[in-house]
Design a protein around this motif. Structure first.
Motif, PDB file in Angstrom:
ATOM      1  N   PHE A  28       8.238  12.152  12.314  1.00 31.18           N
ATOM      2  CA  PHE A  28       9.679  12.414  12.344  1.00 31.18           C
ATOM      3  C   PHE A  28      10.194  12.365  13.779  1.00 31.18           C
ATOM      4  O   PHE A  28      11.295  11.858  14.043  1.00 31.18           O
ATOM      5  N   GLY A  29       9.407  12.870  14.721  1.00 32.36           N
ATOM      6  CA  GLY A  29       9.789  12.789  16.131  1.00 32.36           C
ATOM      7  C   GLY A  29       9.880  11.357  16.610  1.00 32.36           C
ATOM      8  O   GLY A  29      10.766  11.018  17.409  1.00 32.36           O
TER       9      GLY A  29
ATOM     10  N   GLY B  84      -0.693   8.507   7.272  1.00 34.36           N
ATOM     11  CA  GLY B  84      -0.092   9.831   7.255  1.00 34.36           C
ATOM     12  C   GLY B  84      -0.881  10.804   6.395  1.00 34.36           C
ATOM     13  O   GLY B  84      -1.078  11.968   6.768  1.00 34.36           O
ATOM     14  N   VAL B  85      -1.358  10.341   5.243  1.00 32.82           N
ATOM     15  CA  VAL B  85      -2.197  11.181   4.383  1.00 32.82           C
ATOM     16  C   VAL B  85      -3.459  11.603   5.125  1.00 32.82           C
ATOM     17  O   VAL B  85      -3.853  12.781   5.110  1.00 32.82           O
ATOM     18  N   PHE B  86      -4.097  10.639   5.770  1.00 34.65           N
ATOM     19  CA  PHE B  86      -5.343  10.923   6.497  1.00 34.65           C
ATOM     20  C   PHE B  86      -5.110  11.953   7.600  1.00 34.65           C
ATOM     21  O   PHE B  86      -5.814  12.972   7.681  1.00 34.65           O
ATOM     22  N   ASN B  87      -4.134  11.705   8.459  1.00 34.56           N
ATOM     23  CA  ASN B  87      -3.910  12.592   9.604  1.00 34.56           C
ATOM     24  C   ASN B  87      -3.440  13.976   9.179  1.00 34.56           C
ATOM     25  O   ASN B  87      -3.765  14.977   9.827  1.00 34.56           O
TER      26      ASN B  87
ATOM     27  N   GLY C 268       8.376   5.824   8.891  1.00 36.71           N
ATOM     28  CA  GLY C 268       8.897   6.559   7.740  1.00 36.71           C
ATOM     29  C   GLY C 268       7.848   6.744   6.661  1.00 36.71           C
ATOM     30  O   GLY C 268       7.760   7.811   6.028  1.00 36.71           O
ATOM     31  N   SER C 269       7.009   5.728   6.439  1.00 39.68           N
ATOM     32  CA  SER C 269       5.936   5.847   5.451  1.00 39.68           C
ATOM     33  C   SER C 269       4.893   6.861   5.894  1.00 39.68           C
ATOM     34  O   SER C 269       4.320   7.585   5.071  1.00 39.68           O
ATOM     35  N   ASP C 270       4.643   6.907   7.191  1.00 42.30           N
ATOM     36  CA  ASP C 270       3.708   7.896   7.738  1.00 42.30           C
ATOM     37  C   ASP C 270       4.197   9.312   7.440  1.00 42.30           C
ATOM     38  O   ASP C 270       3.423  10.174   6.981  1.00 42.30           O
TER      39      ASP C 270
END
Length: 541
Positions: free
Chosen positions: A195-196, A415-418, A356-358
């Motif tokens: 988001f940042g 994003g799921v992984f992190n 955005g997907s992240d």
């Protein structure tokens, strides 16, 4: 009948006394007979601090989220400043890219140090220092005259300030949510990173167009301090329960009692061996105090049980391999899209879609991560497998549509992984080692971010092909998938080992022993199933 009545009255008077005498003062106070109402009132009084604590913990989560927006968003938006930095300092794209990649890497490499500072000084103080250091670093960057000075002010100072505002608040959020909503809270907080990026990219671009490079850094310095300090104030520490302190004191008293008993009974040992036992007991005491302190510090910094754990070593190596693979394509992604006919402005839109997907992947992980019917390690296997497939398909991309879907898949599953790294760390390792496990498990991604651009650039210079980067990236993702799969198998074997009454903490079994145990268990289950089938057939006949 009179005797029975007297006995019942006596029992009632013993069970519900009307007065209570304070032994210290002799003061008698009357206790009303309505005992249940008294308990209800006490329960209502106990609920008030619980509600206040629930609101406090979510404020901590929100504060950590908002701190990630300017700091992590700034290091991830360094590409927006690349061209103005080239015009100001020159030196080539590679040198300036090192400034950004090193700052981003230190934002993760600083985890071991910031974790120690967090334990010693508390999250609020450490995060406040991070905010002030970050503002000072950006302000000094606006006056630098060479890239060498920028390595100090931006890469090291601002990179470490970013870690101080990212790692300690995440640890505090995990402490406020030890069980319920643990995955949700931690995933929501780290969602502030993508988001940042979405916020800071257009903000930096707008500031550069309106006021130039140096005034942009000064404006960002003021914004970081003004936005960060209020977030630090809501990072309240987790209150310690009095029961925990009581248990610690009770344990200390018991240990002192045991020591006293040993000293009393040491002269009653048979065969006249009291002098030998006394000498053996005194051996550890004769070690110099400074040496004992040094040994204790080393044990606290590097816990042998953790660093000899095969599961943890695989965890670190898997994250390193995955992170190197993830860095590879994004070094030349804009140039690759330009080579297949996609304009740079459209390529920037693809990167926005990826960001955005992240963020969507992190939010979804928070919502469903705590309700999954299987262990979180399975999500790592799934994520790396899908990223490997998406990257391999992207190497044959020739249109905007393929790149769009690539950005969606690679961004979402990254994003799921992190998002699940922190909750998976707390789920895999024992409570007494989980702090150090988390402190060092972010070092491999930091190394990958630091050295990844150099490796990707060297491969491109040698091959002059963008597709080779994607092939190498696919290989790394596939290798990471195999490593996390082996972690799942090893963990399953250990669960079976402990179910047989053995202890992993006392003795770690070898792979051969675990394999033999699994084969025996599989054979036992097969024999049991065949026996049940035979009995069922006999019953039918």
């Amino acid at each position: 009948m009179e005797n029975v009545t007297d006995i019942e009255a006596a029992d009632e008077s013993q069970e519900y006394p009307s007065t209570l005498t304070d032994e210290s003062s002799g003061y008698q106070r009357h206790i009303p007979f309505e005992i249940p109402e008294l308990h209800v009132q006490e329960e209502e009084e106990e609920l008030k601090p619980v509600r206040f604590r629930i609101s406090k913990r979510w404020l901590v989560c929100i504060g950590g989220f908002l701190l990630d927006v300017p700091f992590m968003g700034m290091v991830m938006s360094f590409g927006e400043l690349l061209l103005p930095l080239l015009d100001t300092f020159g030196g080539g794209t590679a040198a300036i890219s090192w400034v950004g990649s090193l700052g981003f890497g230190i934002a993760y490499l600083g985890n071991p140090l910031s974790s120690r500072l967090n334990d010693k000084f508390g999250t609020r103080r450490v995060a406040t220092v991070g905010v002030l250091l970050g503002g000072l670093a950006l302000f000094l960057t606006s006056f630098v005259q060479s890239l060498g000075q920028m390595f100090i002010t931006y890469s090291f100072m601002f990179g470490f300030a970013t870690n101080l505002t990212y790692n300690p608040p995440l640890i505090l959020t995990g402490a406020w949510f030890p069980d319920k909503n643990h995955v949700l809270a931690t995933c929501l907080q780290v969602a502030g990173i993508p988001f940042g990026s979405l916020v800071m990219n257009p903000l930096c671009q707008g500031l550069l167009q309106s006021m130039g490079l140096r005034d942009t850094y000064r404006t960002l310095a003021a914004m970081v301090v003004l936005a960060g300090l209020p977030c630090c104030f809501v990072l309240s520490p987790v209150p310690r329960d009095d029961n925990d302190n009581a248990e610690v004191n009770e344990t200390a008293v018991k240990s002192e009692d045991l020591t006293t008993e040993d000293e009393v009974n040491e002269n009653n040992l048979p065969n006249g061996s009291a002098w030998l036992d006394k000498m053996i007991k005194k051996l550890p005491v004769e070690v110099p105090k400074k040496q004992r302190q040094c040994v204790n510090k080393c044990e606290n910094y590097f816990q042998k049980e953790l660093w000899t754990d095969t599961l943890y070593i695989l965890f670190l190596v898997g994250q390193l391999i995955k992170a190197i693979g993830y860095v590879f394509p994004f070094i030349h992604l804009i140039s690759f899209m330009d080579s297949i006919g996609i304009r740079p402005s459209t390529g920037a839109f693809i990167l926005t879609v990826k960001g955005g997907s992240d963020m969507a992947g992190r939010l979804v992980s928070g919502l469903i991560g705590g309700r999954l019917p299987f262990h979180l390690i399975h999500m790592f296997v799934i994520a790396t497998a899908i990223m490997a497939i998406a990257t391999f398909v992207c190497s044959f991309a020739t249109s905007f549509g393929v790149m769009f879907f690539y950005a969606v898949f690679i961004g979402f599953w990254n994003g799921v992984f992190n998002a699940l790294v922190f909750p998976l760390t707390t789920a895999l390792f024992p409570k007494d080692t989980v702090k150090q496990a988390w402190a060092f498990c972010q070092v491999p991604p930091g190394l990958a971010i630091t050295i990844g651009p150099a490796i990707a650039g060297a491969i491109y210079d040698e091959t002059q092909s963008y597709q080779i980067d994607f092939y190498v990236n696919t290989f790394f993702f596939a290798l990471a998938m195999l490593i996390f799969t082996s972690m799942h198998i090893l963990r399953t074997m250990r669960v079976l080992y402990e179910s047989k009454g053995f202890s992993i903490r006392k003795r770690k079994p070898t792979i051969i022993e675990l394999t033999k145990l699994c084969m025996d268990e599989h054979k036992k289950q097969g024999d049991l199933q065949r026996t049940e089938t035979t009995n069922y057939d006999t019953f039918r006949q």
